[in-house]
Structure formats: C-alpha cells, structure tokens
Design an enzyme around this catalytic site. Structure first.
Site, mmCIF file in Angstrom:
data_model
loop_
_atom_site.group_PDB
_atom_site.id
_atom_site.type_symbol
_atom_site.label_atom_id
_atom_site.label_comp_id
_atom_site.label_asym_id
_atom_site.label_seq_id
_atom_site.Cartn_x
_atom_site.Cartn_y
_atom_site.Cartn_z
ATOM 1 N N SER A 142 -1.792 5.527 7.609
ATOM 2 C CA SER A 142 -2.729 4.618 6.957
ATOM 3 C C SER A 142 -3.256 3.586 7.962
ATOM 4 O O SER A 142 -3.875 3.954 8.946
ATOM 5 C CB SER A 142 -2.059 3.963 5.749
ATOM 6 O OG SER A 142 -3.001 3.340 4.911
ATOM 7 N N ASP A 269 -7.131 11.397 -2.013
ATOM 8 C CA ASP A 269 -6.496 10.121 -1.693
ATOM 9 C C ASP A 269 -7.161 9.030 -2.525
ATOM 10 O O ASP A 269 -8.363 8.792 -2.404
ATOM 11 C CB ASP A 269 -6.675 9.834 -0.201
ATOM 12 C CG ASP A 269 -5.895 8.614 0.280
ATOM 13 O OD1 ASP A 269 -5.705 7.668 -0.512
ATOM 14 O OD2 ASP A 269 -5.498 8.602 1.456
ATOM 15 N N HIS A 297 -2.093 9.499 -1.173
ATOM 16 C CA HIS A 297 -2.110 8.614 -0.007
ATOM 17 C C HIS A 297 -0.718 8.555 0.622
ATOM 18 O O HIS A 297 0.251 8.120 -0.015
ATOM 19 C CB HIS A 297 -2.556 7.203 -0.405
ATOM 20 C CG HIS A 297 -2.728 6.289 0.767
ATOM 21 N ND1 HIS A 297 -3.826 6.362 1.603
ATOM 22 C CD2 HIS A 297 -1.937 5.305 1.259
ATOM 23 C CE1 HIS A 297 -3.715 5.452 2.552
ATOM 24 N NE2 HIS A 297 -2.568 4.799 2.372
#
Length: 324
Positions: A142, A269, A297
């Site tokens: 991320s 996501d 995610h």
C-alpha cells in the site's frame, strides 16, 4: 496466479471489502518472535527494525526488507505472513518501520508520507552495506509500495544494487485513492480507522514539537484529505494536499524503473479504484503488472471465511526466487 474462485465472500458484503476485512480480522495465527533493532537515521532520528528470526541466518542469505502501509507495522497481517514465509525459506526478513510507527516517538519534527523515497533510500543502502554478500530484495504494501515504486523510478540505474522488488495494493494515483477513501463505506470504516490512529499520533507530535502544526485543524479533520492538508503536507514541505498527492504519486515514475518489479493489484480493491491502476504503456519493460479481478486491499484471501493469507507471500517469494 489468479485468486478468483478461491474465496467466497459473505453475501452481505461486496467481495473487495470482504477480503480486506477478513484479512484484518483473521489473526488467531501464531505470533512471530521478532528481534528488534534501532537504526539511527542520517538526520539524527531513529527507526525500529523488526527481524523475523530470533537468530540471524547466514551472512549471504537473501535479504527481504518490507515497507509497511499507512499506520501499519510489523504486527500487520501482511507483514506477519510475509515475514513468516521468508523466514521459513531461510531468508533474512525484516520490517523497517516508518517514523513514529515502531512504538517510540520521533526525535526530529517529521513523520512519514506516501512519497518519502529518501527514507527508502537510506534504509535500503544501510541493508546493502550491512550484508554486502547477500542479494537484496524489497517489498512494499500500500503506502509503503508507493514509496518503494517511486524510489525505484527516481533512482533508475542507481537502484540496481537491489536484486528485485514487489509492491502490493499500491495507490499509484494518490488523488484517486484519496477521493475513494473519502466516500461512503470507505470513509465510514477505513477512513475512520486511519484517522483515529493518525490524530492520536498528531497530538503526541504537537506536545513534543509545539507550534509546528495547527493542531486544532488537524483534530477537526474529517477524512484523509483534510488530515493530509492540515498535517502531512505542511509538515513535509508541500503546498497543500493536492500538491502532496500529485508530487508523491508513484505512477509517473513507473516508466523509469530498471529493477525487476512485480506490481500486484486487485481490481476490486475498495481503496484503489481500478481505473487508476497503471497500464503497460506507462511502465518500463522491467515492471510486471498483475491485476487479478479479486483480492481486496493488501489481502488476497483464499479459502472459507475468514480465509488464509498465503497467496501474497508465496507469489512474491516465487517472483524473487525464480530470478524475477
């Protein structure tokens, strides 16, 4: 490599959210006995680095450095699953915490942000110098993946002391991801979770370094956009949130990457809109884009609810061990 069909989401929750939430709650998994070191930074600050092995492996064992996501740490589900997999394969595996994320406050008046490639630079060079006989690899999740991908593009040929890299669930376009996080279910669930942690840290920062931020404005922030505009951007020299998001996004740098890079992103996501993901025409030949339809995610859960998280560590280590 696709995970479609491996996981059945509860009917009441869309698949992207279900996988993301399942990953966050699935940990009745055994904890890792991390060994912690403190590394002094070039600007007289420090970070905490957690090693997956109680005893160091051989000096020439492959090294894996993990950069975590927003408000993440070595305790994050993805960190534990990656560290466990790498350690089981005999790798030297470590999580480098961003400033303020390792459990101790900073010495310097700064935090961390999505475009902090200077931080990745000194961490990776420190690892390379410490284990010169080892092949060095890095993975970013991320926010940490955006930092790593941006650094790879910025450094170009100078990044080739790194053997290979992988990034997972990256918000390559920070403005698109920020807008997504500020809406509906995302804002109510994920945004609230992040803000609670970030505002608590901002209070501690204001006590340590009074007057550097408008703490009243920070505490009144209602979403990530307002927090970044009142805290992250001014603290790190950006003119405002849009200047920060545009300047820090990794997407424009993917065409300059010279190190083998796996970029794994699920098209469902909930935090990273599929339309914002990079396409092959924007990347160099060294970037492998994998964008399966499902995965959520930073999760890619498989099996019955709440599932298991073996897909990402197995795919990443497979990419590295096959010579990228």
């Amino acid at each position: 490599m696709l995970i479609e069909g491996f996981y059945r989401a509860p009917a009441w929750l869309p698949g992207g959210h279900a996988q993301t939430i399942a990953a966050a709650v699935r940990w009745p998994q055994a904890a890792i006995g991390y060994r912690r070191e403190t590394w002094d930074s070039p600007d007289a600050d420090r970070i905490e680095v957690d090693f997956a092995q109680p005893e160091p492996p051989a000096p020439d064992a492959p090294v894996l450095v993990l950069f975590h996501g927003l408000e993440g740490s070595s305790r994050s589900h993805y960190a534990r699953s990656l560290m466990r997999e790498a350690a089981q394969r005999g790798w030297r595996a470590l999580v480098a915490h961003f400033r303020g994320c390792g459990g101790r406050p900073n010495r310097r008046p700064r935090a961390y942000h999505s475009g902090d490639s200077q931080e990745a630079e000194w961490i990776l060079h420190t690892a390379s110098a410490r284990w010169p006989a080892a092949r060095l690899h890095a993975v970013g999740i991320s926010l940490g993946g955006n930092v790593l991908a941006k650094w790879l593009g910025e450094r170009g040929e100078d990044a080739r002391f790194l053997q290979a890299a992988a990034v997972v669930s990256v918000p390559f376009d920070l403005a698109a991801a920020g807008a997504s996080l500020g809406q509906g279910f995302n804002r109510a669930v994920y945004g609230r979770h992040f803000l609670r942690s970030m505002r608590r840290k901002a209070l501690g920062f204001d006590r340590a370094f009074p007057g550097l931020i408008d703490i009243g404005r920070v505490m009144a922030s209602r979403d990530l956009r307002e927090f970044d505009d009142s805290f992250t951007a001014p603290l790190h020299g950006f003119r405002g949130v849009m200047h920060y998001w545009q300047t820090a996004s990794a997407k424009p740098w993917l065409g300059s990457v010279t190190v083998p890079l796996l970029a794994l992103s699920a098209r469902n996501d909930p935090l990273v809109p599929a339309a914002s993901l990079p396409t092959p025409d924007l990347t160099s030949r060294h970037v492998l884009l994998e964008q399966p339809p499902q995965g959520g995610h930073a999760s890619f859960v498989r099996g019955p609810w709440p599932g298991e998280l073996g897909f990402v560590p197995q795919r990443v280590l497979e990419f590295f061990e096959r010579g990228a």
